[in-house]
Design a protein around this motif. Structure first.
Motif, PDB file in Angstrom:
ATOM      1  N   MET A 186       0.815  -1.208   0.000  1.00  0.00           N
ATOM      2  CA  MET A 186       0.000   0.000   0.000  1.00  0.00           C
ATOM      3  C   MET A 186       0.848   1.257   0.000  1.00  0.00           C
ATOM      4  O   MET A 186       0.318   2.367  -0.148  1.00  0.00           O
ATOM      5  CB  MET A 186      -0.924   0.019   1.232  1.00  0.00           C
ATOM      6  N   ASP A 187       2.159   1.115   0.186  1.00  0.00           N
ATOM      7  CA  ASP A 187       3.030   2.292   0.152  1.00  0.00           C
ATOM      8  C   ASP A 187       2.869   3.042  -1.161  1.00  0.00           C
ATOM      9  O   ASP A 187       2.654   2.438  -2.223  1.00  0.00           O
ATOM     10  CB  ASP A 187       4.503   1.885   0.264  1.00  0.00           C
ATOM     11  N   LEU A 188       3.033   4.347  -1.115  1.00  0.00           N
ATOM     12  CA  LEU A 188       3.013   5.150  -2.338  1.00  0.00           C
ATOM     13  C   LEU A 188       4.005   4.614  -3.352  1.00  0.00           C
ATOM     14  O   LEU A 188       3.729   4.559  -4.556  1.00  0.00           O
ATOM     15  CB  LEU A 188       3.344   6.605  -1.998  1.00  0.00           C
ATOM     16  N   TRP A 189       5.166   4.158  -2.888  1.00  0.00           N
ATOM     17  CA  TRP A 189       6.252   3.772  -3.782  1.00  0.00           C
ATOM     18  C   TRP A 189       5.999   2.422  -4.444  1.00  0.00           C
ATOM     19  O   TRP A 189       6.715   2.043  -5.357  1.00  0.00           O
ATOM     20  CB  TRP A 189       7.563   3.762  -2.996  1.00  0.00           C
ATOM     21  N   GLN A 190       4.990   1.691  -3.985  1.00  0.00           N
ATOM     22  CA  GLN A 190       4.608   0.430  -4.619  1.00  0.00           C
ATOM     23  C   GLN A 190       3.359   0.609  -5.484  1.00  0.00           C
ATOM     24  O   GLN A 190       2.898  -0.367  -6.099  1.00  0.00           O
ATOM     25  CB  GLN A 190       4.321  -0.646  -3.562  1.00  0.00           C
TER      26      GLN A 190
END
Length: 393
Positions: A186-190
């Motif tokens: 759920m990270d922005l970077w994923q």
């Protein structure tokens, strides 16, 4: 895994070799990726480097960074930062912006000799292919490093030696597992909307770097990349909401709710071997703790995990310096302790050595050519999943 929470008390005097070198100046152009905070933490402990300052176009992030790290100089324009004539430019932007800032840097008159790009280096493969070509045309002698810090894991160093020395005999098959902890998808970077996809691109690139580092690029691949049916939320292992908070171990997310894929699997075909790769965005443990590498040869097998670093070698007969039977890799710290800070440190030291034109170590580095091959393999994985056919790399 938050590097800032781990032991950073490594030997500060190991780089550079000799006291006659002036510190290498590093300019941070873009600070949106959370690994930038890890590299700031490592740099504070290293001799041989100094920070020229940073530029970040997002005003809120720039102000937060300046407040938390008052020793860093904040520049109001990217040109003003590069006008300081750094030795190395490090770019920790989001995937779509990495090529943009890299192009800005190589078109600036500053005569820097090193360029660091946070992985995977672009949102789309073709943009990175174009960038690599431009770098080679405009700055052919530039030392470029991509952010695959696990290349420098003790386990990967051990695996490279085993493979390089032919210890396993004829290797017929191998399996590589990667992914991210439950919640981290759920990270922005994923989950960047402009990206080709999710964990296959943003986390799987790490695993592919391990595969290609040990065995080179495959001839062709076939894959399945799936978003699974939605499931009820469950407690997370950890996720990163922004670059300042670090890893958060509270919250609940459910399988099937990611922007992109939950799982990926594939077969990489070589002339003399077949390699299987699988990834999940829902690992039940910390980052890297189950990123298993299993390699099988006619004389033995190797089983390794990048971090917490561990490797076990089984041999039928003695080969080189390795005895028959079981050999467990010796590690710097007791088994069960992460050594990720050492990976970040060695990556910076290797880039520094390349900038100083010191001979490369035999284990190589994560350069432009490697990342082009990684992106070609990633692209083939997504194409194969869409067409349900083999794709050439």
């Amino acid at each position: 895994m938050d590097v800032r929470k781990l032991d950073l008390n490594f030997d500060r005097g190991s780089f550079p070799q000799g006291a006659q070198h002036a510190p290498l100046k590093i300019a941070f152009l873009g600070t949106r990726h959370p690994h930038v905070m890890y590299r700031f933490a490592i740099l504070e402990k290293l001799r041989g480097f100094e920070c020229a300052g940073f530029y970040e176009e997002n005003g809120e992030i720039a102000a937060g960074l300046a407040e938390r790290l008052p020793q860093l100089i904040r520049f109001s324009t990217p040109s003003a930062l590069l006008d300081t004539n750094p030795d190395i430019v490090m770019i920790h932007a989001l995937d779509p912006d990495v090529p943009r800032w890299a192009r800005f840097a190589i078109d600036h008159p500053a005569s820097f000799k090193g360029l660091f790009l946070e992985k995977p280096g672009a949102a789309r493969p073709q943009d990175f292919y174009n960038l690599a070509h431009e770098i080679q045309q405009k700055r052919p002698h530039l030392a470029v490093e991509l952010g695959y810090e696990l290349h420098y894991s003790e386990s990967l160093r051990f695996a490279r030696k085993v493979i390089r020395d032919g210890v396993l005999g004829d290797i017929t098959t191998a399996r590589f597992h990667g992914g991210c902890p439950s919640g981290a998808g759920m990270d922005l970077w994923q989950s960047i909307p402009e990206d080709l996809g999710g964990i296959m691109q943003t986390a799987g690139c790490h695993t592919l770097e391990n595969v290609l580092d040990l065995f080179g690029a495959p001839d062709r691949v076939v894959s399945s990349i799936r978003k699974l049916p939605a499931r009820p939320p469950h407690p997370v292992v950890g996720w990163i909401p922004d670059i300042f908070t670090g890893t958060v171990e509270t919250g609940e997310f459910g399988v099937g709710t990611l922007l992109y894929e939950d799982v990926c699997s594939g077969i990489l075909e070589y002339p003399d071997k077949t390699i299987v790769l699988d990834l999940t965005a829902w690992e039940p443990t910390e980052w890297c703790n189950e990123w298993a590498i299993d390699i099988y040869g006619t004389n033995g097998s190797l089983h390794a995990i990048p971090d917490f670093p561990v490797a076990t070698l089984y041999l039928r007969t003695e080969r080189g310096e390795f005895v028959a039977g079981e050999t467990k890799m010796a590690t710097e710290h007791p088994h069960g302790i992460s050594n990720i800070p050492r990976c970040y440190r060695e990556q910076l030291e290797t880039l520094g050595s390349r900038v100083r034109e010191v001979k490369l170590p035999p284990d190589g580095c994560c350069d432009l050519r490697m990342n082009v091959d990684i992106f070609k393999t990633i692209e083939a994985f997504y194409k194969s999943a869409a067409t349900r056919q083999w794709e050439d790399v």
